[in-house]
Scaffold this motif. Structure first.
Motif, PDB file in Angstrom:
ATOM      1  N   ILE A 210     -16.865   6.787   3.265  1.00 39.00           N
ATOM      2  CA  ILE A 210     -15.572   6.295   2.793  1.00 39.00           C
ATOM      3  C   ILE A 210     -15.135   5.102   3.637  1.00 39.00           C
ATOM      4  CG2 ILE A 210     -13.107   6.855   2.643  1.00 39.00           C
ATOM      5  CD1 ILE A 210     -13.931   9.691   1.795  1.00 39.00           C
ATOM      6  N   GLY A 211     -15.396   5.178   4.932  1.00 41.67           N
ATOM      7  CA  GLY A 211     -15.029   4.079   5.811  1.00 41.67           C
ATOM      8  C   GLY A 211     -15.673   2.766   5.429  1.00 41.67           C
ATOM      9  N   ARG A 212     -16.898   2.827   4.910  1.00 41.99           N
ATOM     10  CA  ARG A 212     -17.577   1.590   4.495  1.00 41.99           C
ATOM     11  C   ARG A 212     -16.851   0.941   3.325  1.00 41.99           C
ATOM     12  NH1 ARG A 212     -23.658   3.423   3.632  1.00 41.99           N
ATOM     13  NH2 ARG A 212     -23.504   5.306   4.914  1.00 41.99           N
ATOM     14  N   TYR A 213     -16.359   1.763   2.403  1.00 39.18           N
ATOM     15  CA  TYR A 213     -15.599   1.215   1.272  1.00 39.18           C
ATOM     16  C   TYR A 213     -14.238   0.705   1.738  1.00 39.18           C
ATOM     17  CZ  TYR A 213     -19.083   2.811  -2.063  1.00 39.18           C
ATOM     18  OH  TYR A 213     -20.264   2.967  -2.775  1.00 39.18           O
ATOM     19  N   ALA A 214     -13.629   1.404   2.675  1.00 42.93           N
ATOM     20  CA  ALA A 214     -12.343   0.939   3.195  1.00 42.93           C
ATOM     21  C   ALA A 214     -12.481  -0.428   3.857  1.00 42.93           C
ATOM     22  CB  ALA A 214     -11.791   1.960   4.189  1.00 42.93           C
ATOM     23  N   GLU A 215     -13.583  -0.641   4.537  1.00 41.03           N
ATOM     24  CA  GLU A 215     -13.786  -1.911   5.244  1.00 41.03           C
ATOM     25  C   GLU A 215     -13.845  -3.106   4.299  1.00 41.03           C
ATOM     26  OE1 GLU A 215     -17.310  -1.298   7.493  1.00 41.03           O
ATOM     27  OE2 GLU A 215     -16.318  -0.065   9.038  1.00 41.03           O
ATOM     28  N   VAL A 216     -14.233  -2.889   3.036  1.00 42.65           N
ATOM     29  CA  VAL A 216     -14.319  -4.009   2.088  1.00 42.65           C
ATOM     30  C   VAL A 216     -13.113  -4.050   1.153  1.00 42.65           C
ATOM     31  CG1 VAL A 216     -16.834  -4.045   2.221  1.00 42.65           C
ATOM     32  CG2 VAL A 216     -15.719  -2.737   0.386  1.00 42.65           C
ATOM     33  N   GLY A 217     -12.088  -3.261   1.460  1.00 44.66           N
ATOM     34  CA  GLY A 217     -10.832  -3.386   0.736  1.00 44.66           C
ATOM     35  C   GLY A 217     -10.451  -2.260  -0.192  1.00 44.66           C
ATOM     36  N   SER A 218     -11.283  -1.230  -0.320  1.00 42.71           N
ATOM     37  CA  SER A 218     -10.920  -0.117  -1.189  1.00 42.71           C
ATOM     38  C   SER A 218      -9.804   0.695  -0.532  1.00 42.71           C
ATOM     39  CB  SER A 218     -12.131   0.774  -1.471  1.00 42.71           C
ATOM     40  OG  SER A 218     -11.834   1.715  -2.480  1.00 42.71           O
ATOM     41  N   GLN A 219      -8.810   1.047  -1.326  1.00 42.42           N
ATOM     42  CA  GLN A 219      -7.646   1.774  -0.823  1.00 42.42           C
ATOM     43  C   GLN A 219      -7.547   3.196  -1.361  1.00 42.42           C
ATOM     44  OE1 GLN A 219      -5.385  -1.425  -2.641  1.00 42.42           O
ATOM     45  NE2 GLN A 219      -4.273  -1.707  -0.722  1.00 42.42           N
ATOM     46  N   ARG A 220      -8.386   3.518  -2.328  1.00 37.41           N
ATOM     47  CA  ARG A 220      -8.259   4.801  -3.026  1.00 37.41           C
ATOM     48  C   ARG A 220      -9.646   5.189  -3.525  1.00 37.41           C
ATOM     49  NH1 ARG A 220      -3.703   4.176  -7.199  1.00 37.41           N
ATOM     50  NH2 ARG A 220      -2.361   4.705  -5.429  1.00 37.41           N
ATOM     51  N   ILE A 221     -10.008   6.461  -3.340  1.00 35.43           N
ATOM     52  CA  ILE A 221     -11.302   6.958  -3.818  1.00 35.43           C
ATOM     53  C   ILE A 221     -11.066   8.104  -4.792  1.00 35.43           C
ATOM     54  CG2 ILE A 221     -13.500   8.024  -3.208  1.00 35.43           C
ATOM     55  CD1 ILE A 221     -13.394   5.251  -2.151  1.00 35.43           C
ATOM     56  N   TYR A 222     -11.676   7.986  -5.968  1.00 33.89           N
ATOM     57  CA  TYR A 222     -11.684   9.063  -6.944  1.00 33.89           C
ATOM     58  C   TYR A 222     -12.952   9.880  -6.731  1.00 33.89           C
ATOM     59  CZ  TYR A 222      -7.878   6.594  -9.255  1.00 33.89           C
ATOM     60  OH  TYR A 222      -6.677   5.991  -9.537  1.00 33.89           O
ATOM     61  N   LEU A 223     -12.774  11.131  -6.376  1.00 30.85           N
ATOM     62  CA  LEU A 223     -13.902  12.026  -6.101  1.00 30.85           C
ATOM     63  C   LEU A 223     -14.311  12.706  -7.394  1.00 30.85           C
ATOM     64  CD1 LEU A 223     -12.442  13.654  -2.864  1.00 30.85           C
ATOM     65  CD2 LEU A 223     -13.984  11.690  -3.006  1.00 30.85           C
ATOM     66  N   GLN A 224     -15.468  12.325  -7.929  1.00 30.18           N
ATOM     67  CA  GLN A 224     -15.944  12.928  -9.168  1.00 30.18           C
ATOM     68  C   GLN A 224     -16.468  14.328  -8.868  1.00 30.18           C
ATOM     69  OE1 GLN A 224     -19.726  11.852 -10.882  1.00 30.18           O
ATOM     70  NE2 GLN A 224     -18.815  11.544 -12.890  1.00 30.18           N
ATOM     71  N   VAL A 225     -15.736  15.330  -9.343  1.00 27.24           N
ATOM     72  CA  VAL A 225     -16.091  16.736  -9.137  1.00 27.24           C
ATOM     73  C   VAL A 225     -16.741  17.240 -10.417  1.00 27.24           C
ATOM     74  CG1 VAL A 225     -15.190  19.033  -8.658  1.00 27.24           C
ATOM     75  CG2 VAL A 225     -14.211  17.040  -7.496  1.00 27.24           C
ATOM     76  N   LEU A 226     -18.011  17.598 -10.329  1.00 29.06           N
ATOM     77  CA  LEU A 226     -18.758  17.984 -11.526  1.00 29.06           C
ATOM     78  C   LEU A 226     -18.844  19.492 -11.730  1.00 29.06           C
ATOM     79  CD1 LEU A 226     -21.615  15.318 -11.350  1.00 29.06           C
ATOM     80  CD2 LEU A 226     -19.590  15.326 -12.825  1.00 29.06           C
ATOM     81  N   ASP A 227     -18.762  20.283 -10.655  1.00 30.04           N
ATOM     82  CA  ASP A 227     -18.750  21.739 -10.788  1.00 30.04           C
ATOM     83  C   ASP A 227     -17.300  22.187 -10.684  1.00 30.04           C
ATOM     84  OD1 ASP A 227     -19.057  24.458 -10.767  1.00 30.04           O
ATOM     85  OD2 ASP A 227     -20.197  24.550  -8.886  1.00 30.04           O
ATOM     86  N   LEU A 228     -16.666  22.400 -11.831  1.00 26.78           N
ATOM     87  CA  LEU A 228     -15.238  22.694 -11.843  1.00 26.78           C
ATOM     88  C   LEU A 228     -14.929  24.122 -11.423  1.00 26.78           C
ATOM     89  CD1 LEU A 228     -14.114  20.788 -15.071  1.00 26.78           C
ATOM     90  CD2 LEU A 228     -14.263  19.976 -12.716  1.00 26.78           C
TER      91      LEU A 228
END
Length: 313
Positions: free
Chosen positions: A278-296
């Protein structure tokens, strides 16, 4: 500790889920502090899963969740513009926003899954026309929502015409619920995002591709004198977190994926590994992560991320 990064839950119920399944996930996400519960807007399963008990409609689901949850935000990644006419969609989203007390967000795209259109008798024009229709839908939907009470709205497009509309109902959120636009298109996607989006989202892409597309959208904003800082920047990635390698492998097997591939292309591994990615995405400007949960059915997965990942963000 990272700069503030919001985590949201993102589900794919066309793969096989009832409303009650989705409600259980949404309530657990709410209880454990995730920022939002989002779902896909698809009418046909993908891959080798059965898809049983069959699809649930995205906006019917969100209307139910609007009454069955209290505080969590609700939205779509992404509603297909091919599925609904813009006027009725504006009414639906405004009504669900009212039902939720102002918690709704509209993710909308051109539509891409040809097979689901054939399966349910939905017209599926070529890519160029789909983008033309998406652009007009955005103009109509935002135009209806922004029209002052007591005034009327008109629109003369190639695909949609609106005449003397009372532009009702109004959503709770003003001037309107947040609009999400996303994808890797090089020209029209950035242009539409710059003009209409409150948030730009990239699903299932690398850090390098994120940099490339974020830069395109920033350039498109600057071309129309919009401050790119007005947008929220986000990514969606498949989640497979475990307390140890054995738990990661078990969760990967349930969704038919390999741990190594998930570590490369998603958010997979121990909580420490997930935080680092997640930190790698934050470093390039991402502010929000949608966690795709496949096993509900695996609500403990959400508990683990809330306790061991979210607290570090």
């Amino acid at each position: 500790m990272l700069d503030i990064m919001e985590l949201r839950i993102f589900t794919e119920p066309q793969q096989g889920a009832s409303y009650d399944d989705l409600l259980a996930v949404a309530r657990r996400a709410e209880e454990t502090g995730f920022g939002a519960f989002f779902r896909s807007d698809h009418y046909l399963k993908m891959g080798s899963v059965s898809g049983d008990p069959g699809p649930t409609d995205a906006w019917t689901t969100l209307a139910g969740l609007a009454r069955d949850t209290r505080s969590i935000r609700l939205g779509t990644l992404m509603t297909a513009a091919t599925f609904r006419l813009p006027g009725p969609l504006a009414i639906t989203v405004a009504q669900v926003d009212q039902m939720s007390g102002g918690r709704v967000e509209l993710g909308i795209g051109a539509g891409w899954y040809d097979a689901e259109h054939r399966a349910y008798g939905i017209p599926f024009p070529g890519l160029g026309e789909r983008f033309d229709r998406l652009a007009e839908q955005l103009a109509v939907i935002t135009g209806l929502w922004r029209t002052p009470s007591g005034e009327t709205f008109d629109f003369a497009g190639r695909h949609y015409q609106v005449s003397d509309s009372p532009a009702l109902p109004k959503p709770v959120q003003r001037p309107h619920p947040p609009i999400l636009i996303g994808g890797m298109g090089a020209k029209r996607t950035p242009a539409l995002a710059a003009r209409y989006a409150d948030e730009f989202n990239l699903p299932f892409v690398s850090v390098d591709d994120t940099v490339t597309q974020f830069d395109r959208v920033r350039a498109a904003c600057q071309a129309i004198d919009r401050d790119p800082a007005e947008l929220t920047w986000s990514n969606a990635l498949v989640l497979c977190c475990g307390r140890d390698d054995a738990e990661v492998a078990r969760r990967a097997a349930v969704i038919g994926r390999e741990p190594a591939e998930l570590r490369e292309n998603g958010l997979a591994g121990t909580p420490a590994e997930v935080v680092e990615k997640i930190g790698r995405y934050a470093e390039v400007g991402s502010q929000r992560i949608y966690l795709q949960v496949l096993d509900l059915s695996d609500l403990d997965h959400l508990d683990l991320v809330a306790a061991e990942v979210m607290r570090q963000l």
